[in-house]
Design an enzyme around this catalytic site. Structure first.
Site, short mmCIF file in Angstrom:
data_model
loop_
_atom_site.label_atom_id
_atom_site.label_comp_id
_atom_site.label_asym_id
_atom_site.label_seq_id
_atom_site.Cartn_x
_atom_site.Cartn_y
_atom_site.Cartn_z
N LYS A 252 -31.03 67.12 -33.63
CA LYS A 252 -31.15 65.77 -34.53
C LYS A 252 -32.07 64.80 -33.97
CE LYS A 252 -28.34 62.26 -37.09
NZ LYS A 252 -29.57 61.32 -37.01
N ARG A 417 -23.70 62.68 -49.91
CA ARG A 417 -23.27 63.03 -48.63
C ARG A 417 -22.06 63.88 -48.41
NH1 ARG A 417 -24.22 59.80 -44.30
NH2 ARG A 417 -24.84 58.02 -45.62
P1 AMP Z 1 -28.31 59.07 -39.96
O1 AMP Z 1 -29.33 58.34 -40.30
O2 AMP Z 1 -27.55 58.76 -38.66
O3 AMP Z 1 -27.29 58.97 -41.17
O4 AMP Z 1 -28.74 60.46 -39.69
C1 AMP Z 1 -29.38 61.34 -40.93
C2 AMP Z 1 -30.90 61.42 -40.44
O5 AMP Z 1 -31.08 62.32 -39.52
C3 AMP Z 1 -31.76 62.06 -41.78
O6 AMP Z 1 -32.05 61.16 -42.62
C4 AMP Z 1 -32.95 62.46 -40.80
O7 AMP Z 1 -33.98 61.32 -40.88
C5 AMP Z 1 -32.45 62.53 -39.55
N1 AMP Z 1 -32.66 64.11 -38.92
C6 AMP Z 1 -32.94 64.30 -37.69
N2 AMP Z 1 -32.91 65.72 -37.59
C7 AMP Z 1 -32.59 66.36 -38.69
C8 AMP Z 1 -32.12 67.43 -38.98
N3 AMP Z 1 -32.58 68.62 -38.21
N4 AMP Z 1 -31.79 67.82 -40.17
C9 AMP Z 1 -31.45 66.64 -41.09
N5 AMP Z 1 -31.80 65.41 -40.69
C10 AMP Z 1 -32.41 64.96 -39.48
#
Ligand code: AMP
Length: 586
Positions: A252, A417
């Site tokens: 991530k 989600r």
């Molecule tokens: P959050 O913003 O904390 O809800 O986390 C989700 C976000 O992580 C997504 O909107 C992407 O921008 C990011 N992201 C980073 N790596 C990945 C991945 N391998 N798969 C999907 N999203 C990712």
């Protein structure tokens, strides 16, 4: 169709916050709307002219709107400005001023929805030196023929102040009832919306051709798809329990999510909130064609800033330097990036959304040629808690903020989600467990070293049921001198004369802002509070929820709109899960 029908509906809706009533007002309006203009009605209800990703902005400065109002009412600019200063609501001022005018003149003609929409559209298209004058003329002619109520709403729409909390899902519910006879059919409308991100288009289709027509909605190039989101988990065990026997763990990365649409030479990039952000990344436009095999493809990637010398990933804030109108070429040189692909949504005109994750991943691996600029997101198959733990450790060591866990057989669930994707971050293991994203709604002046800047900020979560921003904490720690200066600058554009009515707080800030800037916060605990209004009365009568020891992490989440901030249900879930931990420990 008379514009007064929309104005009346908006008027009724302003007087209620009950979702059922809001929906019923919309249903009544949709039932009398001719289907050829339903999309215009939908956009106007949301204070827009087209879906956000098309970037059509009404864009009128308050100064021009005030001049126009003065011209059509014969009342002086100064008087209107004074009135505006007193009430802080341009819509109300316009109504009041037009009220005074109608006492002395004869109303000319009914204004129609078509005329309001078409005039606003012409205004949005006006560019160049003489455009301000023309804009003023168009508005004053509209206001000339408007009743006070209509004028009030036109004034709100043109100054981007139409905020009635008409959320997308309320409109979807109302469309389902008005055109298919039942809310039960909403999923079909939602599906169409998720693939095209254009409520007006969905409305027109169901109004003209019924429920069946929604099946024809397909993923289309240059029409962004609403992104799939992840649920958060706190531990590898929790992840494994939710995921089943075998799943994958991807890095991530901490960057900006970008949806890349490519059709031969043409490349368009959309942000997570589906704005067109192509201009910020000329390097992607220039280089991405070389690494993608298909001529027509829609992909998702995380764009990350990196240190050119060491190859290290840099924190998300570095990308903020790309958010500028001028000297982009220089920013591209100074702040290089990598593009890390993690999904494919469509290829050669065929949607990939219903393919299981493993197949989409295979397609991705086959069709992206990796180089130093473009990568495929690192991924491993995992089964046990310790394998998840190891992959988290590796990811953190590589500079990631955590891992994304994905189910092998899950389709891409646009706009949802869902627990087919889970995010596990390093911070999850301590204290609150997760960082949360909050909206800056107010500030308190600083003292001592912080004199002349803000000493603390008032933050809110987002209540998506009522479209309000209840406050959750005041934060004064985690700021550097630089970040304080930066906030002072960013927020100076957002100051409002009066508190936005959507902000709810028991605290009186020194300065109030438009709820627009989202920042990331960590905290030690969520507690009950009589002052803060998040989840008021939900856990205990007379109490809301507040953060204890909140701290700014240094991240301004400029890719998130305030509606993407952490919502009330997520805070309540965090509150409940922390209670469980405390009880478990006893
Ligand atoms: P959050 O913003 O904390 O809800 O986390 C989700 C976000 O992580 C997504 O909107 C992407 O921008 C990011 N992201 C980073 N790596 C990945 C991945 N391998 N798969 C999907 N999203 C990712």
């Amino acid at each position: 169709m008379k514009f007064s029908l929309i104005a009346d509906t908006l008027g009724y809706m302003e007087n209620t916050t009950k979702r059922l009533e809001l929906t019923q007002h919309l249903v009544d309006l949709f039932k009398i709307t001719p289907s050829d203009i339903i999309s215009k009605v939908i956009y106007l209800l949301q204070g827009k002219l087209r879906p956000d990703h098309e970037g059509v902005e009404i864009g009128i400065a308050e100064k021009i709107a005030i001049k126009a109002l003065s011209k059509s009412s014969g009342i002086s600019v100064k008087k209107i400005e004074d009135e505006y200063r007193d009430t802080g609501d341009f819509g109300q001022v316009a109504s009041k001023i037009l009220e005074q005018k109608t006492q002395t003149t004869f109303l000319s003609q009914n204004i129609t929805v078509e005329r309001v929409y078409d005039t606003l559209y012409k205004i949005a298209e006006l560019k160049g030196a003489r455009s301000q004058d023309m804009k003023m003329k168009y508005i004053s002619s509209l206001l000339n023929d408007a009743t006070p109520i209509e004028g009030g709403f036109i004034a709100k729409i043109i100054t981007s102040n139409l905020r009635l909390g008409i959320a997308d899902y309320t409109i979807l519910d109302a469309l389902a009832v008005a055109y298919t006879g039942s809310k039960e059919n909403r999923p079909a409308l939602e599906h169409a919306y998720n693939v095209c991100s254009d409520l007006g288009k969905v409305a027109k289709s169901v109004a003209e051709n019924g429920l069946e027509s929604l099946k024809d909605f397909q993923v289309t190039i240059f029409s962004p798809i609403r992104p799939m989101l992840a649920e958060r988990v706190k531990s590898p065990q929790e992840a494994r329990e939710k995921m089943g026997t075998e799943f994958v763990s991807e890095y991530k990365l901490d960057g900006e999510r970008v949806q890349i649409h490519r059709q031969e030479e043409k490349i368009v990039l959309y942000s997570r909130s589906l704005e067109n952000i192509t201009n910020y990344y000329p390097d992607i436009v220039e280089n991405i064609g070389k690494v993608l095999k298909p001529d027509e493809v829609i992909l998702e990637a995380e764009v990350v800033a990196m240190n050119d010398d060491t190859g290290e990933f840099l924190p998300f804030q570095e990308l903020m330097h790309r958010r500028r109108k001028y000297k982009i070429a220089q920013a591209v040189q100074e702040y290089p990036i990598t593009v890390n692909f993690f999904d494919v949504l469509s290829m050669d005109k065929k949607s990939c959304l219903d393919l299981p994750y493993v197949q989409r991943r295979k397609l991705l691996e086959k069709n992206v040629i990796e180089d130093s600029f473009a990568k495929i997101m690192p991924m491993v198959f995992v089964k046990t808690d310790s394998e998840v733990e190891d992959s988290l450790e590796n990811a953190i060591n590589a500079g990631c903020e955590g891992i994304m866990l994905k189910q092998l057989n899950s389709p891409y669930r646009a706009g949802a989600r869902a627990s087919n994707w889970l995010k596990l971050k390093r911070e999850y293991r301590n204290e609150l467990g997760d960082s949360i994203d909050l909206v800056i709604v107010g500030a308190f002046y600083g003292r001592g070293r912080r004199t002349g800047r803000y000493g603390a900020l008032l933050l809110s979560a987002y209540d998506d049921k009522s479209d309000t921003f209840p406050s959750i904490c005041k934060v004064g720690t985690g700021f550097t001198d630089d970040s304080l200066d930066q906030f002072y600058q960013i927020l100076s554009d957002k100051i409002t004369i009066r508190k936005d009515p959507r902000i709810e707080s028991g605290l009186e800030a020194d300065v109030w802002f438009e709820p627009e800037v989202v920042i990331e916060i960590v905290a030690s605990e969520i507690t009950l509070s009589p002052i803060h209004k998040v989840a008021m009365d939900k856990i205990r009568k007379g109490s809301g929820l507040a953060l204890r020891f909140p701290k700014f992490t240094g991240k301004i989440r400029f890719e998130k709109t305030s509606e993407n901030a952490t919502n009330i249900d997520e805070i309540v879930t965090l509150y409940n899960s922390q209670k469980r931990v405390v009880q478990d420990e006893k």
